[in-house]
Write a protein that holds these residues in place. Structure first.
Motif, short mmCIF file in Angstrom:
data_model
loop_
_atom_site.label_atom_id
_atom_site.label_comp_id
_atom_site.label_asym_id
_atom_site.label_seq_id
_atom_site.Cartn_x
_atom_site.Cartn_y
_atom_site.Cartn_z
N TRP A 112 94.85 89.31 178.68
CA TRP A 112 93.53 89.39 179.31
C TRP A 112 93.48 90.50 180.36
O TRP A 112 92.45 91.17 180.52
CB TRP A 112 93.13 88.05 179.91
CG TRP A 112 92.66 87.09 178.88
CD1 TRP A 112 93.26 85.93 178.48
CD2 TRP A 112 91.48 87.22 178.06
NE1 TRP A 112 92.54 85.34 177.47
CE2 TRP A 112 91.44 86.10 177.20
CE3 TRP A 112 90.47 88.16 177.99
CZ2 TRP A 112 90.42 85.91 176.28
CZ3 TRP A 112 89.45 87.99 177.07
CH2 TRP A 112 89.43 86.87 176.23
N ILE A 115 92.89 93.61 178.43
CA ILE A 115 91.51 93.69 177.93
C ILE A 115 90.56 94.08 179.06
O ILE A 115 89.74 94.99 178.91
CB ILE A 115 91.09 92.34 177.31
CG1 ILE A 115 91.87 92.10 176.01
CG2 ILE A 115 89.58 92.32 177.03
CD1 ILE A 115 91.63 90.74 175.38
N TYR A 116 90.67 93.40 180.20
CA TYR A 116 89.80 93.75 181.32
C TYR A 116 90.15 95.13 181.88
O TYR A 116 89.29 95.81 182.44
CB TYR A 116 89.92 92.70 182.43
CG TYR A 116 89.08 91.47 182.19
CD1 TYR A 116 87.72 91.49 182.39
CD2 TYR A 116 89.67 90.28 181.76
CE1 TYR A 116 86.94 90.36 182.17
CE2 TYR A 116 88.90 89.15 181.53
CZ TYR A 116 87.54 89.19 181.73
OH TYR A 116 86.77 88.07 181.50
N GLN A 118 90.56 97.67 180.18
CA GLN A 118 89.80 98.66 179.43
C GLN A 118 88.44 98.90 180.07
O GLN A 118 87.74 99.84 179.71
CB GLN A 118 89.61 98.19 177.98
CG GLN A 118 90.89 98.18 177.17
CD GLN A 118 91.55 99.55 177.14
OE1 GLN A 118 90.90 100.55 176.88
NE2 GLN A 118 92.84 99.59 177.41
N ILE A 140 82.83 91.77 177.51
CA ILE A 140 84.21 91.34 177.70
C ILE A 140 84.25 89.96 178.35
O ILE A 140 84.97 89.06 177.90
CB ILE A 140 84.98 92.35 178.57
CG1 ILE A 140 85.12 93.69 177.84
CG2 ILE A 140 86.37 91.82 178.91
CD1 ILE A 140 85.78 94.77 178.68
N HIS A 144 85.59 86.32 176.79
CA HIS A 144 86.53 85.43 177.49
C HIS A 144 85.93 84.03 177.65
O HIS A 144 86.62 83.02 177.45
CB HIS A 144 86.85 86.04 178.85
CG HIS A 144 88.09 85.50 179.48
ND1 HIS A 144 88.64 86.01 180.64
CD2 HIS A 144 88.92 84.48 179.11
CE1 HIS A 144 89.72 85.35 180.95
NE2 HIS A 144 89.91 84.38 180.04
N ILE A 271 90.79 97.57 172.63
CA ILE A 271 90.76 96.11 172.69
C ILE A 271 91.12 95.52 171.32
O ILE A 271 91.85 94.53 171.24
CB ILE A 271 89.38 95.62 173.16
CG1 ILE A 271 89.18 95.95 174.64
CG2 ILE A 271 89.22 94.11 172.93
CD1 ILE A 271 87.79 95.65 175.16
N ILE A 274 94.78 95.69 171.06
CA ILE A 274 95.46 94.74 171.94
C ILE A 274 95.66 93.41 171.24
O ILE A 274 96.61 92.66 171.52
CB ILE A 274 94.66 94.57 173.25
CG1 ILE A 274 94.76 95.84 174.10
CG2 ILE A 274 95.16 93.37 174.05
CD1 ILE A 274 93.85 95.85 175.32
N VAL A 291 86.62 89.79 167.96
CA VAL A 291 86.41 91.19 168.32
C VAL A 291 85.54 91.88 167.27
O VAL A 291 84.75 92.77 167.59
CB VAL A 291 87.76 91.91 168.47
CG1 VAL A 291 87.58 93.42 168.53
CG2 VAL A 291 88.47 91.45 169.76
#
Length: 293
Positions: A112, A115-116, A118, A140, A144, A271, A274, A291
């Motif tokens: 996470w 991801i954040y 990015q 995003i 989550h 993402i 990832i 995604v």
């Protein structure tokens, strides 16, 4: 709408997901897989369950080029990185519900955080961001929140141990309250991605109506085409127009923001990559599906 969507998931075309679960993490050395039994994916389809036409291609084509004349897409222009491994698996998603798996700790937090990470605009407050930046952040956060909501709705109940085979899963309001209920912004972003998705379906309706959903089972294929049409004709979809939902026309339409499109696209591609770093096989499966939208 919900009834039709649940019915649609029973049929092969929407029940089976072709996915690569074996590609190594491209960003760091993954520590290995989650030890919980519930992290494992079950229900890989046998050869006779897979429609013959699906076996003819080793890659997954998720482009829109067949539906738009003159539209040419290359992989590096797409908003996600497509699975191309020869180790693609056909997974029965109905046998792998999105639920709590016990996957947590440093590895989960690292995913996470990446991801954040990015979100190159994360040092700014939402009020200081332009529309494109706010949309990216909210997508995003909404993703989550969606994951958290699924976990809370299917969580070990009755004091069960998530590592045990006999665990019973069910709604856990305490987990929901802790992860979402106490955070109005997360709830709002969950609604945001819901509206965003509805608007996308509305806009893609002509393409979805013309898509080939055939699997070789004529009875099943007829039902699928009927359900798709009923879903697209539902008021929730039909009324989701730019003026009363999400107006995508406002994005990247000025000299100040047009350059952000390539930047945001690169972040979405990262993402999607990832997801190959997720150490829980079932979490990776659902992460890749979500995604994709």
């Amino acid at each position: 709408l919900v009834v039709n969507l649940l019915e649609l998931r029973k049929f092969t075309f929407f029940r089976v997901f072709k996915v690569d679960l074996h590609t190594d993490c491209p960003f760091w050395q993954a520590p290995g897989y989650c030890s919980s039994r519930h992290c494992a994916v079950c229900g890989e389809c046998s050869a006779d369950e897979i429609p013959k036409k699906w076996k003819s291609s080793e890659t997954v084509d998720r482009t829109l080029s067949p539906f738009f004349k003159g539209w040419k897409e290359k992989d590096d222009t797409l908003w996600i990185v497509q699975d191309k491994s020869k180790e693609l698996s056909y997974i029965n998603m109905n046998l792998n519900p999105h639920s709590h798996t016990g996957y947590q700790g440093p590895d989960s937090h690292r995913i996470w955080s990446a991801i954040y990470g990015q979100n190159c605009f994360q040092n700014s407050s939402l009020s200081d961001m332009c529309l494109e930046q706010r949309v990216f952040y909210r997508l995003i956060s909404g993703l989550h929140s969606s994951v958290s909501a699924h976990i809370a709705s299917s969580y070990p109940v009755g004091g069960g141990d998530a590592l045990m085979d006999s665990v019973v899963l069910g709604p856990n309001l305490d987990v929901f309250e802790e992860r979402l209920g106490k955070h109005p912004d997360r709830i709002n972003n969950l609604y945001f991605i819901y509206v965003f998705m509805l608007r996308a379906v509305n806009k893609a309706a002509p393409m979805l109506l013309d898509s080939d959903y055939s699997t070789g089972n004529e009875i099943e294929d007829t039902k699928v085409n009927l359900l798709v049409r009923q879903i697209l004709d539902s008021p929730v979809i039909q009324q989701c127009m730019p003026d009363n939902s999400f107006d995508e026309r406002l994005l990247f339409n000025s000299d100040k923001t047009s350059h952000l499109k390539h930047q945001v696209k690169a972040h979405f591609r990262n993402i999607s990559r990832i997801m190959d770093c997720v150490g829980c096989e079932k979490c990776k499966l659902w992460g890749k599906l979500q995604v994709l939208g």
